[in-house]
Design a protein around this motif. Sequence first.
Motif, PDB file in Angstrom:
ATOM      1  N   PRO A  19      -5.057 -10.571   2.940  1.00 23.94           N
ATOM      2  CA  PRO A  19      -3.887  -9.873   3.308  1.00 23.94           C
ATOM      3  C   PRO A  19      -2.648  -9.901   2.528  1.00 23.94           C
ATOM      4  CG  PRO A  19      -4.876 -10.515   5.316  1.00 23.94           C
ATOM      5  CD  PRO A  19      -5.356 -11.180   4.102  1.00 23.94           C
ATOM      6  N   ASN A  20      -1.930  -8.773   1.903  1.00 19.84           N
ATOM      7  CA  ASN A  20      -0.925  -8.741   1.428  1.00 19.84           C
ATOM      8  C   ASN A  20       0.344  -8.897   2.555  1.00 19.84           C
ATOM      9  OD1 ASN A  20       1.951  -8.239   0.048  1.00 19.84           O
ATOM     10  ND2 ASN A  20       1.008  -6.386  -0.990  1.00 19.84           N
ATOM     11  N   LEU A  21       0.744 -10.202   2.567  1.00 20.96           N
ATOM     12  CA  LEU A  21       1.899 -10.650   3.555  1.00 20.96           C
ATOM     13  C   LEU A  21       3.151 -10.060   3.272  1.00 20.96           C
ATOM     14  CD1 LEU A  21       1.055 -14.205   3.961  1.00 20.96           C
ATOM     15  CD2 LEU A  21       0.195 -12.352   5.289  1.00 20.96           C
ATOM     16  N   SER A  22       3.393  -9.598   2.122  1.00 16.69           N
ATOM     17  CA  SER A  22       4.706  -9.055   1.651  1.00 16.69           C
ATOM     18  C   SER A  22       5.007  -7.569   1.935  1.00 16.69           C
ATOM     19  CB  SER A  22       5.000  -9.451   0.201  1.00 16.69           C
ATOM     20  OG  SER A  22       4.130  -8.519  -0.519  1.00 16.69           O
ATOM     21  N   ALA A  23       3.660  -6.920   2.083  1.00 16.36           N
ATOM     22  CA  ALA A  23       3.660  -5.400   2.747  1.00 16.36           C
ATOM     23  C   ALA A  23       4.031  -5.219   3.962  1.00 16.36           C
ATOM     24  CB  ALA A  23       2.306  -4.898   2.284  1.00 16.36           C
ATOM     25  N   ASP A  47      -2.350   3.420   6.065  1.00 15.63           N
ATOM     26  CA  ASP A  47      -1.552   3.051   5.120  1.00 15.63           C
ATOM     27  C   ASP A  47      -1.987   2.780   3.846  1.00 15.63           C
ATOM     28  OD1 ASP A  47      -2.560   0.563   5.343  1.00 15.63           O
ATOM     29  OD2 ASP A  47      -0.972  -0.286   6.720  1.00 15.63           O
ATOM     30  N   GLU A  48      -1.292   2.190   2.996  1.00 18.24           N
ATOM     31  CA  GLU A  48      -1.615   1.946   1.698  1.00 18.24           C
ATOM     32  C   GLU A  48      -2.219   0.491   1.480  1.00 18.24           C
ATOM     33  OE1 GLU A  48       1.663   2.983  -0.768  1.00 18.24           O
ATOM     34  OE2 GLU A  48       1.514   5.102  -0.593  1.00 18.24           O
ATOM     35  N   ASN A  49      -2.303  -0.476   2.610  1.00 15.72           N
ATOM     36  CA  ASN A  49      -2.468  -1.808   2.582  1.00 15.72           C
ATOM     37  C   ASN A  49      -4.148  -1.841   2.566  1.00 15.72           C
ATOM     38  OD1 ASN A  49       0.039  -2.500   2.086  1.00 15.72           O
ATOM     39  ND2 ASN A  49       0.387  -2.248   4.199  1.00 15.72           N
ATOM     40  N   TRP A  50      -5.008  -2.088   1.446  1.00 15.54           N
ATOM     41  CA  TRP A  50      -6.271  -2.481   1.775  1.00 15.54           C
ATOM     42  C   TRP A  50      -6.497  -4.042   1.390  1.00 15.54           C
ATOM     43  CZ3 TRP A  50      -9.668   1.752   3.116  1.00 15.54           C
ATOM     44  CH2 TRP A  50      -8.782   2.905   3.067  1.00 15.54           C
ATOM     45  N   ILE A  51      -7.204  -4.487   2.262  1.00 17.81           N
ATOM     46  CA  ILE A  51      -7.642  -6.166   2.043  1.00 17.81           C
ATOM     47  C   ILE A  51      -8.635  -6.091   1.010  1.00 17.81           C
ATOM     48  CG2 ILE A  51      -8.362  -8.068   3.283  1.00 17.81           C
ATOM     49  CD1 ILE A  51      -7.047  -7.055   5.789  1.00 17.81           C
ATOM     50  N   TYR A  52      -9.721  -5.175   1.143  1.00 20.53           N
ATOM     51  CA  TYR A  52     -10.995  -5.367   0.292  1.00 20.53           C
ATOM     52  C   TYR A  52     -11.169  -4.601  -0.772  1.00 20.53           C
ATOM     53  CZ  TYR A  52     -12.385  -8.791   4.150  1.00 20.53           C
ATOM     54  OH  TYR A  52     -12.340  -9.763   4.997  1.00 20.53           O
ATOM     55  N   GLY A  53     -10.253  -3.272  -0.709  1.00 18.13           N
ATOM     56  CA  GLY A  53     -10.121  -2.593  -1.832  1.00 18.13           C
ATOM     57  C   GLY A  53     -10.491  -1.240  -1.028  1.00 18.13           C
TER      58      GLY A  53
END
Length: 292
Positions: free
Chosen positions: A136-140, A241-247
């Motif tokens: 995961p992107n933790l900054s998002a 949202d725009e956050n995708w862990i695997y794509g």
Amino acid sequence: MAQERHDPATGRSTTGHEWNGIEELETPIPRVVLFFLAATTLIAIGYWILMPAWPMGVTYTKGLLGIDQRAIVTKQVEDAAAARASWTDRIAEASLNEIAADPDLMLHVRETGRTLFIDNCAACHGTQGTGGPGFPNLSAKGWLWGGEPETIHETIRVGINAAHAETQVSQMMAFGRDGTLEREQVRAVAAYVRSLSDLPMSADHKALIETGKEIFSANCAACHGEDATGSTDMGAPNLTDENWIYGSDAQTVFATVFSGRQGLMPSWEGRLSPVDLKLLALYVGTLGEDAR
């Protein structure tokens, strides 16, 4: 007695060594070399007398100056620990919210927490916490388990699907592999999920959206919610949202629905001290702040 020979060009005597008609000149060592050789010898002797130098079985020569590098480093470590204790003791006693509200302590959090993050977390999440495929992107701020300081601290402490007795557990079903959904149904769900983020889609996939919505409601909403915004109680991600862990491409989303996913994060309790756990949790909460 051999007669001394001289080089006809320079007039200097030769050593008598000759190779292919070329004779070696008798060249004395330059005086500057002798000077530096003598100087370095004197310096070495002086060092041996003044400083610890020669091993002597179970001990060593201490030198006239009595300098002990081990004692110096030990003292430096003790001084650093004492200086660190002036603020680590405050962090140990304060709650996470109290620390977050203290600008002075947060300076230490940002400095020391960054070092802890790079040493322990950057291998998966990257040095800036932006993550990567499967991480995961933790900054998002797209938190799977919640973004409150206490929640982040708990996630770091017990891990996700880890060996810790209190670990958080999250498992996405393999809807296609386990036969819960047919292949075309998986395609439809994948198309619907991608439509939630307004991703570019082919006409064929657009035609599957309505069917996919019905299948999603019957099979996926229990974890992700009817509105697909996820659940921090179950570690289910927000699919809108725009956050995708695997794509987010069609093939990857299809593979996710078909084969399922199970993320893994180790438990850091026991590996890090209680103070370091607090520092790391609060630092993670600050990731991405400079970008906003």
